[in-house]
Design a protein around this motif. Structure first.
Motif, mmCIF file in Angstrom:
data_model
loop_
_atom_site.group_PDB
_atom_site.id
_atom_site.type_symbol
_atom_site.label_atom_id
_atom_site.label_comp_id
_atom_site.label_asym_id
_atom_site.label_seq_id
_atom_site.Cartn_x
_atom_site.Cartn_y
_atom_site.Cartn_z
ATOM 1 N N VAL A 1 34.941 44.143 34.661
ATOM 2 C CA VAL A 1 33.612 44.655 34.332
ATOM 3 C C VAL A 1 33.129 44.065 33.005
ATOM 4 N N GLY A 2 34.080 43.715 32.135
ATOM 5 C CA GLY A 2 33.722 43.171 30.833
ATOM 6 C C GLY A 2 32.925 41.888 30.912
ATOM 7 N N VAL A 3 33.176 41.071 31.927
ATOM 8 C CA VAL A 3 32.415 39.831 32.090
ATOM 9 C C VAL A 3 30.940 40.145 32.341
ATOM 10 N N LEU A 4 30.683 41.093 33.244
ATOM 11 C CA LEU A 4 29.307 41.505 33.516
ATOM 12 C C LEU A 4 28.680 42.167 32.290
ATOM 13 N N ALA A 5 29.445 43.034 31.636
ATOM 14 C CA ALA A 5 28.928 43.718 30.454
ATOM 15 C C ALA A 5 28.587 42.731 29.348
ATOM 16 N N ALA A 6 29.419 41.710 29.161
ATOM 17 C CA ALA A 6 29.154 40.712 28.128
ATOM 18 C C ALA A 6 27.864 39.953 28.428
ATOM 19 N N PHE A 7 27.635 39.614 29.698
ATOM 20 C CA PHE A 7 26.409 38.908 30.075
ATOM 21 C C PHE A 7 25.183 39.784 29.826
ATOM 22 N N LEU A 8 25.217 41.040 30.290
ATOM 23 C CA LEU A 8 24.077 41.940 30.106
ATOM 24 C C LEU A 8 23.811 42.198 28.625
ATOM 25 N N THR A 9 24.880 42.374 27.855
ATOM 26 C CA THR A 9 24.713 42.628 26.426
ATOM 27 C C THR A 9 24.115 41.422 25.719
ATOM 28 N N THR A 10 24.528 40.224 26.106
ATOM 29 C CA THR A 10 23.970 39.012 25.509
ATOM 30 C C THR A 10 22.466 38.916 25.758
ATOM 31 N N VAL A 11 22.047 39.191 26.986
ATOM 32 C CA VAL A 11 20.619 39.157 27.311
ATOM 33 C C VAL A 11 19.872 40.226 26.519
ATOM 34 N N PHE A 12 20.431 41.426 26.451
ATOM 35 C CA PHE A 12 19.764 42.529 25.748
ATOM 36 C C PHE A 12 19.666 42.250 24.254
ATOM 37 N N VAL A 13 20.753 41.765 23.663
ATOM 38 C CA VAL A 13 20.741 41.447 22.231
ATOM 39 C C VAL A 13 19.726 40.342 21.943
ATOM 40 N N GLY A 14 19.721 39.289 22.766
ATOM 41 C CA GLY A 14 18.764 38.210 22.562
ATOM 42 C C GLY A 14 17.332 38.681 22.700
ATOM 43 N N TRP A 15 17.063 39.508 23.708
ATOM 44 C CA TRP A 15 15.717 40.040 23.930
ATOM 45 C C TRP A 15 15.264 40.880 22.727
ATOM 46 N N THR A 16 16.162 41.755 22.242
ATOM 47 C CA THR A 16 15.835 42.610 21.106
ATOM 48 C C THR A 16 15.582 41.791 19.848
ATOM 49 N N ALA A 17 16.449 40.806 19.601
ATOM 50 C CA ALA A 17 16.307 39.984 18.401
ATOM 51 C C ALA A 17 15.037 39.150 18.447
ATOM 52 N N LEU A 18 14.680 38.644 19.611
ATOM 53 C CA LEU A 18 13.447 37.866 19.731
ATOM 54 C C LEU A 18 12.217 38.738 19.532
ATOM 55 N N ARG A 19 12.274 39.984 19.988
ATOM 56 C CA ARG A 19 11.146 40.907 19.803
ATOM 57 C C ARG A 19 10.956 41.233 18.327
ATOM 58 N N ASP A 20 12.064 41.521 17.647
ATOM 59 C CA ASP A 20 11.978 41.924 16.242
ATOM 60 C C ASP A 20 11.905 40.714 15.312
ATOM 61 N N ASP A 21 12.711 39.692 15.610
ATOM 62 C CA ASP A 21 12.721 38.416 14.890
ATOM 63 C C ASP A 21 12.929 38.598 13.382
#
Length: 331
Positions: A199-219
């Protein structure tokens, strides 16, 4: 640092404590149906969280109380606008408690099966909905000039909010699996670690997308830095699990969850709830706070009693630190 900023940080710390500790509780509850092969193994899994699960939930009560006392406008808008999701979480937590407490009261298999079902339900729903709620607080929701939520339930289930829910769901599952690996022996431990890695492989992928999305929004630099820390901690936790370093694996997922909360609160500050209709209508640490006198009294209470609570809870974990297996479960 003024008192409004101080209490914003305190509430963030309370959410870190709740999601890190209750996160593995939810993970264990979700994994009961996936890991256990018989009733004894399910009892082993429940016993791993038996001494601590109710103490972990206290963090949520304190976080809610602190929000009500320090930022009453935030509390009012949040709990009225998110009424249905929070009610769903509350119902799930109640039936989860019933399942845990009453599972052993009758010996029939059908009774225990029903309790296991409600434990699973009561673990999956909060793990998913908390992520949806936290993501929407950062993303912004329809708040009008009167600081009232004017959206509907479906407004919360936008792509960013759903992604946040999937992140907390999968990360808590991995966190719970590594906690079981830390607290059990024998085949249960091996199955838990293997499940956590898958499950960690899937969780790592989802977390990467979420972190990137959040960081791009806030910048902002701090959100990017903390976001990278989330991913590094989670990957190191998976690497430790691969090496069968159970304590470090659990520490990795715990740090990742804590940093994820830090990232969300850093992206939110100085707002406490963002208006998607007009930024001028957002609730901030200034316009949503209590009076300075109230915050001062609360600060003294927190300084006196917080160390006592932390010492007591740490002692509880120390007392129940040993691993258990099916050999420790009586017939």
């Amino acid at each position: 640092m003024d008192l409004t900023t101080f209490w914003f940080i305190v509430i963030a710390v309370l959410w870190i404590g709740y999601l890190v500790l209750e996160g593995f509780d939810f993970g264990v509850g979700m994994l009961m149906a996936l890991l256990a092969r018989d009733d004894k193994e399910r009892r082993v899994l429940l016993n791993t969280i038996g001494p601590v699960w109710d103490g972990n939930e206290v963090w949520l009560i304190v976080a809610g109380g602190a929000t009500f006392a320090a930022f009453p406008e935030w509390y009012a808008t949040l709990f009225s606008g998110f009424y249905v999701p929070l009610l769903l979480i509350l119902v799930a937590l109640i039936v989860r408690i019933i399942g845990i407490e009453f599972r052993s009261k009758r010996p029939e298999s059908w009774w225990r099966l029903r309790c296991d079902i409600v434990i699973g339900f009561g673990s999956v729903v909060p793990a998913l909905v908390w992520g949806v709620a936290l993501a929407n607080i950062v993303r912004g929701v329809p708040i009008d000039a009167d600081q009232e939520y004017v959206g509907g339930l479906l407004d919360l289930f936008n792509p960013y909010g759903v992604l946040g829910g999937l992140v907390t769901l999968t990360v808590f599952l991995v966190h719970g699996a590594f906690f079981i690996g830390l607290k059990t022996t024998g085949p249960i431990r091996e199955r838990a670690i293997a499940m956590g890695l898958r499950v960690g492989v899937l969780a790592a992928f989802l977390t990467t997308v979420f972190v990137g999305w959040t960081a791009l929004r806030d910048d902002t630099m701090q959100v990017w830095a903390v976001g990278v820390g989330v991913l590094v901690a989670f990957v190191l936790g998976l690497a430790a699990a691969t090496a069968r370093r159970d304590g470090w694996a659990f520490a990795g997922t715990a740090v990742a969850i804590g940093l994820l909360v830090v990232m969300l609160f850093a992206a939110l500050f100085p707002d406490v709830m963002v208006s998607s209709l007009d930024p001028a209508w957002s609730l901030t640490t200034d316009n949503a706070s209590s009076t300075p006198y109230t915050l001062k009294i609360m600060s003294w209470v927190a300084v006196v009693f917080t160390p006592i609570v932390l010492i007591y809870q740490s002692w509880s974990y120390w007392v129940f630190r040993r691993r258990i297996g099916v050999q420790h479960i009586p017939g």
